[in-house]
Design a protein around this motif. Structure first.
Motif, PDB file in Angstrom:
ATOM      1  N   ALA A  96      12.068  -1.604  -5.440  1.00  0.00           N
ATOM      2  CA  ALA A  96      12.950  -1.194  -4.345  1.00  0.00           C
ATOM      3  C   ALA A  96      12.951   0.317  -4.146  1.00  0.00           C
ATOM      4  O   ALA A  96      13.018   0.800  -3.012  1.00  0.00           O
ATOM      5  CB  ALA A  96      14.375  -1.684  -4.610  1.00  0.00           C
ATOM      6  N   ALA A  97      12.874   1.060  -5.230  1.00  0.00           N
ATOM      7  CA  ALA A  97      12.985   2.519  -5.157  1.00  0.00           C
ATOM      8  C   ALA A  97      11.730   3.195  -4.630  1.00  0.00           C
ATOM      9  O   ALA A  97      11.801   4.305  -4.107  1.00  0.00           O
ATOM     10  CB  ALA A  97      13.324   3.073  -6.536  1.00  0.00           C
ATOM     11  N   THR A  98      10.587   2.543  -4.769  1.00  0.00           N
ATOM     12  CA  THR A  98       9.333   3.204  -4.427  1.00  0.00           C
ATOM     13  C   THR A  98       8.514   2.355  -3.453  1.00  0.00           C
ATOM     14  O   THR A  98       7.440   1.865  -3.802  1.00  0.00           O
ATOM     15  CB  THR A  98       8.519   3.481  -5.708  1.00  0.00           C
ATOM     16  OG1 THR A  98       8.358   2.248  -6.413  1.00  0.00           O
ATOM     17  CG2 THR A  98       9.198   4.495  -6.597  1.00  0.00           C
ATOM     18  N   PRO A  99       8.993   2.194  -2.229  1.00  0.00           N
ATOM     19  CA  PRO A  99       8.305   1.303  -1.288  1.00  0.00           C
ATOM     20  C   PRO A  99       6.893   1.749  -0.934  1.00  0.00           C
ATOM     21  O   PRO A  99       6.045   0.921  -0.623  1.00  0.00           O
ATOM     22  CB  PRO A  99       9.205   1.304  -0.060  1.00  0.00           C
ATOM     23  CG  PRO A  99      10.010   2.536  -0.160  1.00  0.00           C
ATOM     24  CD  PRO A  99      10.162   2.821  -1.622  1.00  0.00           C
ATOM     25  N   LYS A 100       6.603   3.013  -1.000  1.00  0.00           N
ATOM     26  CA  LYS A 100       5.266   3.490  -0.641  1.00  0.00           C
ATOM     27  C   LYS A 100       4.300   3.439  -1.824  1.00  0.00           C
ATOM     28  O   LYS A 100       3.106   3.467  -1.661  1.00  0.00           O
ATOM     29  CB  LYS A 100       5.338   4.937  -0.128  1.00  0.00           C
ATOM     30  CG  LYS A 100       6.250   5.115   1.064  1.00  0.00           C
ATOM     31  CD  LYS A 100       5.550   4.729   2.334  1.00  0.00           C
ATOM     32  CE  LYS A 100       6.370   5.150   3.525  1.00  0.00           C
ATOM     33  NZ  LYS A 100       6.784   4.107   4.377  1.00  0.00           N
ATOM     34  N   GLU A 101       4.848   3.374  -3.035  1.00  0.00           N
ATOM     35  CA  GLU A 101       4.001   3.429  -4.222  1.00  0.00           C
ATOM     36  C   GLU A 101       3.765   2.070  -4.865  1.00  0.00           C
ATOM     37  O   GLU A 101       2.950   1.944  -5.759  1.00  0.00           O
ATOM     38  CB  GLU A 101       4.646   4.358  -5.257  1.00  0.00           C
ATOM     39  CG  GLU A 101       4.802   5.781  -4.760  1.00  0.00           C
ATOM     40  CD  GLU A 101       5.629   6.624  -5.692  1.00  0.00           C
ATOM     41  OE1 GLU A 101       5.666   6.326  -6.891  1.00  0.00           O
ATOM     42  OE2 GLU A 101       6.242   7.585  -5.218  1.00  0.00           O
ATOM     43  N   ARG A 102       4.497   1.077  -4.465  1.00  0.00           N
ATOM     44  CA  ARG A 102       4.409  -0.233  -5.104  1.00  0.00           C
ATOM     45  C   ARG A 102       3.812  -1.242  -4.127  1.00  0.00           C
ATOM     46  O   ARG A 102       3.642  -0.964  -2.950  1.00  0.00           O
ATOM     47  CB  ARG A 102       5.808  -0.712  -5.532  1.00  0.00           C
ATOM     48  CG  ARG A 102       6.572   0.229  -6.439  1.00  0.00           C
ATOM     49  CD  ARG A 102       6.087   0.209  -7.816  1.00  0.00           C
ATOM     50  NE  ARG A 102       6.518  -1.038  -8.436  1.00  0.00           N
ATOM     51  CZ  ARG A 102       6.314  -1.328  -9.682  1.00  0.00           C
ATOM     52  NH1 ARG A 102       5.689  -0.510 -10.459  1.00  0.00           N
ATOM     53  NH2 ARG A 102       6.726  -2.473 -10.184  1.00  0.00           N
ATOM     54  N   THR A 103       3.525  -2.419  -4.644  1.00  0.00           N
ATOM     55  CA  THR A 103       3.058  -3.481  -3.770  1.00  0.00           C
ATOM     56  C   THR A 103       4.124  -3.763  -2.716  1.00  0.00           C
ATOM     57  O   THR A 103       5.313  -3.581  -2.950  1.00  0.00           O
ATOM     58  CB  THR A 103       2.765  -4.749  -4.575  1.00  0.00           C
ATOM     59  OG1 THR A 103       3.901  -5.084  -5.343  1.00  0.00           O
ATOM     60  CG2 THR A 103       1.558  -4.574  -5.468  1.00  0.00           C
ATOM     61  N   ARG A 104       3.684  -4.216  -1.577  1.00  0.00           N
ATOM     62  CA  ARG A 104       4.588  -4.369  -0.436  1.00  0.00           C
ATOM     63  C   ARG A 104       5.623  -5.472  -0.625  1.00  0.00           C
ATOM     64  O   ARG A 104       6.772  -5.333  -0.260  1.00  0.00           O
ATOM     65  CB  ARG A 104       3.750  -4.631   0.811  1.00  0.00           C
ATOM     66  CG  ARG A 104       4.529  -4.769   2.061  1.00  0.00           C
ATOM     67  CD  ARG A 104       3.676  -4.865   3.308  1.00  0.00           C
ATOM     68  NE  ARG A 104       2.452  -5.621   3.197  1.00  0.00           N
ATOM     69  CZ  ARG A 104       1.247  -5.091   2.971  1.00  0.00           C
ATOM     70  NH1 ARG A 104       1.109  -3.809   2.820  1.00  0.00           N
ATOM     71  NH2 ARG A 104       0.176  -5.854   2.892  1.00  0.00           N
ATOM     72  N   ASN A 105       5.203  -6.619  -1.180  1.00  0.00           N
ATOM     73  CA  ASN A 105       6.107  -7.768  -1.285  1.00  0.00           C
ATOM     74  C   ASN A 105       6.517  -8.005  -2.724  1.00  0.00           C
ATOM     75  O   ASN A 105       5.912  -7.490  -3.657  1.00  0.00           O
ATOM     76  CB  ASN A 105       5.415  -9.015  -0.732  1.00  0.00           C
ATOM     77  CG  ASN A 105       4.982  -8.824   0.702  1.00  0.00           C
ATOM     78  OD1 ASN A 105       5.720  -8.291   1.524  1.00  0.00           O
ATOM     79  ND2 ASN A 105       3.771  -9.237   1.019  1.00  0.00           N
ATOM     80  N   LEU A 106       7.528  -8.845  -2.860  1.00  0.00           N
ATOM     81  CA  LEU A 106       8.046  -9.200  -4.177  1.00  0.00           C
ATOM     82  C   LEU A 106       8.188 -10.711  -4.212  1.00  0.00           C
ATOM     83  O   LEU A 106       8.775 -11.296  -3.301  1.00  0.00           O
ATOM     84  CB  LEU A 106       9.411  -8.525  -4.367  1.00  0.00           C
ATOM     85  CG  LEU A 106      10.184  -8.790  -5.649  1.00  0.00           C
ATOM     86  CD1 LEU A 106       9.417  -8.291  -6.868  1.00  0.00           C
ATOM     87  CD2 LEU A 106      11.555  -8.106  -5.574  1.00  0.00           C
ATOM     88  N   VAL A 107       7.606 -11.351  -5.231  1.00  0.00           N
ATOM     89  CA  VAL A 107       7.735 -12.788  -5.420  1.00  0.00           C
ATOM     90  C   VAL A 107       8.452 -13.012  -6.738  1.00  0.00           C
ATOM     91  O   VAL A 107       8.001 -12.548  -7.786  1.00  0.00           O
ATOM     92  CB  VAL A 107       6.360 -13.503  -5.446  1.00  0.00           C
ATOM     93  CG1 VAL A 107       6.545 -14.989  -5.731  1.00  0.00           C
ATOM     94  CG2 VAL A 107       5.618 -13.293  -4.138  1.00  0.00           C
ATOM     95  N   LEU A 108       9.580 -13.701  -6.664  1.00  0.00           N
ATOM     96  CA  LEU A 108      10.358 -14.040  -7.855  1.00  0.00           C
ATOM     97  C   LEU A 108      10.251 -15.538  -8.059  1.00  0.00           C
ATOM     98  O   LEU A 108      10.735 -16.321  -7.242  1.00  0.00           O
ATOM     99  CB  LEU A 108      11.817 -13.616  -7.674  1.00  0.00           C
ATOM    100  CG  LEU A 108      12.015 -12.109  -7.457  1.00  0.00           C
ATOM    101  CD1 LEU A 108      13.415 -11.815  -6.965  1.00  0.00           C
ATOM    102  CD2 LEU A 108      11.721 -11.344  -8.729  1.00  0.00           C
ATOM    103  N   GLY A 109       9.566 -15.947  -9.117  1.00  0.00           N
ATOM    104  CA  GLY A 109       9.341 -17.355  -9.372  1.00  0.00           C
ATOM    105  C   GLY A 109       9.977 -17.800 -10.672  1.00  0.00           C
ATOM    106  O   GLY A 109      10.242 -16.996 -11.554  1.00  0.00           O
ATOM    107  N   GLY A 110      10.222 -19.089 -10.765  1.00  0.00           N
ATOM    108  CA  GLY A 110      10.775 -19.648 -11.992  1.00  0.00           C
ATOM    109  C   GLY A 110      11.684 -20.817 -11.696  1.00  0.00           C
ATOM    110  O   GLY A 110      11.941 -21.154 -10.541  1.00  0.00           O
ATOM    111  N   THR A 111      12.163 -21.410 -12.751  1.00  0.00           N
ATOM    112  CA  THR A 111      12.994 -22.599 -12.617  1.00  0.00           C
ATOM    113  C   THR A 111      14.368 -22.260 -12.039  1.00  0.00           C
ATOM    114  O   THR A 111      14.773 -21.098 -11.994  1.00  0.00           O
ATOM    115  CB  THR A 111      13.165 -23.284 -13.993  1.00  0.00           C
ATOM    116  OG1 THR A 111      13.740 -22.335 -14.898  1.00  0.00           O
ATOM    117  CG2 THR A 111      11.839 -23.776 -14.537  1.00  0.00           C
ATOM    118  N   THR A 112      15.063 -23.284 -11.631  1.00  0.00           N
ATOM    119  CA  THR A 112      16.391 -23.139 -11.056  1.00  0.00           C
ATOM    120  C   THR A 112      17.341 -22.494 -12.065  1.00  0.00           C
ATOM    121  O   THR A 112      17.299 -22.792 -13.245  1.00  0.00           O
ATOM    122  CB  THR A 112      16.932 -24.527 -10.644  1.00  0.00           C
ATOM    123  OG1 THR A 112      16.030 -25.086  -9.689  1.00  0.00           O
ATOM    124  CG2 THR A 112      18.317 -24.438 -10.052  1.00  0.00           C
ATOM    125  N   GLY A 113      18.191 -21.610 -11.562  1.00  0.00           N
ATOM    126  CA  GLY A 113      19.231 -21.012 -12.398  1.00  0.00           C
ATOM    127  C   GLY A 113      18.807 -19.791 -13.189  1.00  0.00           C
ATOM    128  O   GLY A 113      19.549 -19.316 -14.049  1.00  0.00           O
TER     129      GLY A 113
END
Length: 194
Positions: free
Chosen positions: A57-74
């Motif tokens: 979040a802090a470095t939008p120009k230096e990091r990959t553009r998207n964020l994928v958060l995966g995993g089981t429920t909860g």
């Protein structure tokens, strides 16, 4: 009546401007973030994942553009997503939008302007990707949304309960599934919360 404030230096004026922006954005968060996620206790989230999403979040120009958060429920995927959105909004602005994948699939036919609103949002959260009922129309529109955002380099946060092979199986068209998975993997910081 206009009151003029005098600043003794440009630095004081810039500091006052930044403080006003921070104050305004903080107030606006109440109307942006769903109440359930507004007061998340960050100490209850997985700390390594939290550090990664806040860095993203802090470095939008230096990091990959998207964020994928995966995993089981909860596991706190949606809470982490909202922490990323709150942090990025406070630091960089850009009013975010969010939608659940199931809600998007249900509303897309009734609200023709919905895809345009989501396609051009400064930052977008698509929650629970893969949980929606996959009709050929839903698959097509989901692909269109992901493609538009990728082509226009607009950041998107995705949460999903499915790893890439299982997510691909949710789609009936292998070509569509492959194109979506490729776009997610090529342009995203992927964090797995087992």
């Amino acid at each position: 009546m206009i009151i003029k404030t005098r600043f003794s230096s440009d630095q004081e004026m810039e500091t006052a401007r930044r403080e006003e922006i921070t104050r305004t954005r903080s107030i606006e968060l109440d109307s942006i973030v769903p109440p359930a996620y507004l007061k998340t206790d960050p100490t209850r989230l997985e700390q390594n994942a939290l550090a990664e999403v806040l860095m993203w979040a802090a470095t939008p120009k230096e990091r990959t553009r998207n964020l994928v958060l995966g995993g089981t429920t909860g596991r706190g995927k949606t809470r982490l997503a909202w922490e990323a959105i709150k942090s990025r909004y406070m630091q960089h602005g850009g009013r975010p939008r969010s939608i659940g994948a199931e809600t998007f699939a249900r509303r897309m036919l009734r609200e023709t302007e919905l895809i345009d609103k989501l396609a051009w949002a400064r930052i977008l959260l698509i929650d629970d990707l893969g949980k929606e009922r996959m009709t050929s129309t839903a698959e097509s529109v989901i692909f269109e949304l992901i493609r538009e955002r990728t082509d226009n380099e607009l950041p998107t946060i995705y949460t999903t309960n499915f790893d890439p092979p299982r997510l691909a199986k949710r789609f009936s068209e292998p070509e569509t599934a492959g194109a979506i998975i490729r776009r997610l993997e090529e342009n995203s910081l992927i964090i797995d919360l087992p």
